[in-house]
Enzyme design. Sequence first.
Site, PDB file in Angstrom:
ATOM      1  N   LYS A   1       0.840  -1.198   0.000  1.00 46.77           N
ATOM      2  CA  LYS A   1       0.000   0.000   0.000  1.00 46.77           C
ATOM      3  C   LYS A   1       0.878   1.253   0.000  1.00 46.77           C
ATOM      4  CE  LYS A   1      -3.870  -1.823   2.770  1.00 46.77           C
ATOM      5  NZ  LYS A   1      -4.966  -1.634   1.835  1.00 46.77           N
TER       6      LYS A   1
ATOM      7  N   ARG B   1     -10.215 -11.484   2.269  1.00 51.10           N
ATOM      8  CA  ARG B   1     -11.099 -12.509   1.700  1.00 51.10           C
ATOM      9  C   ARG B   1     -10.461 -13.891   1.794  1.00 51.10           C
ATOM     10  NH1 ARG B   1     -11.318  -9.437  -3.948  1.00 51.10           N
ATOM     11  NH2 ARG B   1     -11.086  -7.723  -2.476  1.00 51.10           N
TER      12      ARG B   1
HETATM   13  N1  BES Z   1      -7.982  -3.703   4.582  1.00 52.21           N
HETATM   14  C1  BES Z   1      -8.205  -3.332   3.234  1.00 52.21           C
HETATM   15  C2  BES Z   1      -9.533  -2.604   3.033  1.00 52.21           C
HETATM   16  C3  BES Z   1      -9.709  -1.280   3.723  1.00 52.21           C
HETATM   17  C4  BES Z   1      -9.503  -0.108   3.043  1.00 52.21           C
HETATM   18  C5  BES Z   1     -10.148  -1.215   5.021  1.00 52.21           C
HETATM   19  C6  BES Z   1      -9.709   1.112   3.658  1.00 52.21           C
HETATM   20  C7  BES Z   1     -10.335   0.001   5.660  1.00 52.21           C
HETATM   21  C8  BES Z   1     -10.121   1.169   4.968  1.00 52.21           C
HETATM   22  C9  BES Z   1      -8.208  -4.564   2.330  1.00 52.21           C
HETATM   23  O1  BES Z   1      -7.436  -5.624   2.744  1.00 52.21           O
HETATM   24  C10 BES Z   1      -7.689  -4.139   1.001  1.00 52.21           C
HETATM   25  O2  BES Z   1      -6.558  -3.741   0.948  1.00 52.21           O
HETATM   26  N2  BES Z   1      -8.522  -4.210  -0.017  1.00 52.21           N
HETATM   27  C11 BES Z   1      -8.155  -3.816  -1.325  1.00 52.21           C
HETATM   28  C12 BES Z   1      -8.583  -4.920  -2.264  1.00 52.21           C
HETATM   29  C13 BES Z   1      -8.037  -4.809  -3.645  1.00 52.21           C
HETATM   30  C14 BES Z   1      -6.529  -5.009  -3.653  1.00 52.21           C
HETATM   31  C15 BES Z   1      -8.694  -5.848  -4.504  1.00 52.21           C
HETATM   32  C16 BES Z   1      -8.868  -2.518  -1.647  1.00 52.21           C
HETATM   33  O3  BES Z   1     -10.009  -2.338  -1.195  1.00 52.21           O
HETATM   34  O4  BES Z   1      -8.282  -1.675  -2.305  1.00 52.21           O
HETATM   35 ZN    ZN Z   2      -5.403  -5.504   2.090  1.00 48.22          ZN
END
Ligand code: BES
Ligand code: ZN
Length: 483
Positions: free
Chosen positions: A259, A333
């Site tokens: 990230k 997931r």
């Molecule tokens: N933990 C994150 C989702 C999240 C984002 C929670 C903002 C709280 C605040 C999750 O694991 C994630 O990174 N999801 C990605 C998925 C994508 C890579 C398919 C996302 O939502 O960008």
């Molecule tokens: Zn994530």
Amino acid sequence: MKKTFTSAEKNPKFPCIVLPFYENSIDDNLIQEVSGHSEIPEFKGSFKEIRIMNHPVSGNTIYLLGLGDREKFGKHHVPFRLLAHQQLKFWKKGISVLAGHLDNPAYESIGIGLGMASYQIGKFKSSPEEHPYFSEKFTIECQVPKESKELILRGFEIADTLCSIMSLVDAPGNEKPPQVLGEWAVNSARKHGYKATVLDKKALEKEGLHAVLAVGQGSKYPPVLIKTEYRPKKNLSRIPMIGLVGKGITFDTGGLSIKGSQNLHYMKSDMGGAAAVLGAVELAARLKLNIHVVGIVASAENAVDANSYRPGDVIQSYSGKTIEIIDTDAEGRLVLADALAYMEKNYTPEHIIDLATLTGNAVMALGYAAGALFSNDDDLAKRISAAGEKVQERVWRLPLYEDFESELESDIADVRNFSGKPIAGAITAAKFLEFFIKDHPRWAHLDIAGVAFGDSEFSKMKSAKGFGPRLLLEVMEQLSEKS
Ligand code: BES
Ligand code: ZN
Ligand code: ZN
């Protein structure tokens, strides 16, 4: 803090007196009597409105507190929490709450709100704030009808559990590795009389929870699966059973699909789903609900390391299905796929609800106003929506159309963890989970990424909202009544 209960007419015991009112239901006579003023300041009783008056003779401080719309009782605890949060520095030994004129639901709110005000976010400061309010030295005198005592005490129990899980969500990643979440469950279970077992890395390997292991393999803290179970002691003819599943990523760096650094520190809150499940099971036990609850939390840290799982890897899972990893940041997931499959294989709940801070896309769609709800059962979806409205922890349903199935097809494995497209991310994540829960007819998924953690009047930075346990409590109580 201590709580005492007295019938309405007595003189308040403490010089700080709280007088709550619903919007447009102000009792002028009562205010005049308590405040000693014939002139009443401008006060409508609107949500979170606070007016402070001083008694001309006794010097008592009177807080007129606005609860807002009488019907929106799901959020009446907020004004109580806010008042205490703002004013407790001026309180010495106790406060008196004069609330004989309120409706029943408000009594629970008094307990929840004043109880939540004892939440101390600064517990990692070298000298944490000290005040009698945070100890048994402080007394809350409630002048209420006799019958409402139980409701107020129930509110304090709920608040206690909420404070405990908020403290977990706000804790930094280095202070709450998966094992610590497990210890929280074991301690809570011992204290409140339910069962908690923690499967460590060895046990995960033995049982074949490959997806949880893959997500956790880059961290120095090993992953765990936490199993909690509360069963009512009463011998009922039919005890309904519910399964709760939570995402417990103690810190989400994104893994090798790393990230950006902006706001990355907030990814300590990626175990908000786990916290909701742990809190709900604790509440079921504390409040002795007539429902059999199994709570499963899959917990890991999604870290960057030479041992981390990679984009392109194909991993095994508990269900036997193989998964192609497109993005290691879609880790929630994966751990949920194993936890859901574990729930389905080892227990027989009539309803399964999972909660997860799963996608940024759920925040895009609904902001901070509601969680995203998905379900393969209309009745369950309606029940959860109605419960969310009632406790004012809202959820809004999104579809599980089969149109999205092709998005998750992989050439080399049974399924892939990301479509690679920047569209409908919350839905495709839910579709991925559905792939692992296929046979269960009554399942719901709550994507709480926008509501578990956020801005509030109680902290300078984003902080835990305590979202989930009250919503799940309402659902559990309804399901237990149905039987
Ligand atoms: N933990 C994150 C989702 C999240 C984002 C929670 C903002 C709280 C605040 C999750 O694991 C994630 O990174 N999801 C990605 C998925 C994508 C890579 C398919 C996302 O939502 O960008
Ligand atoms: Zn994530
Ligand atoms: Zn995550």
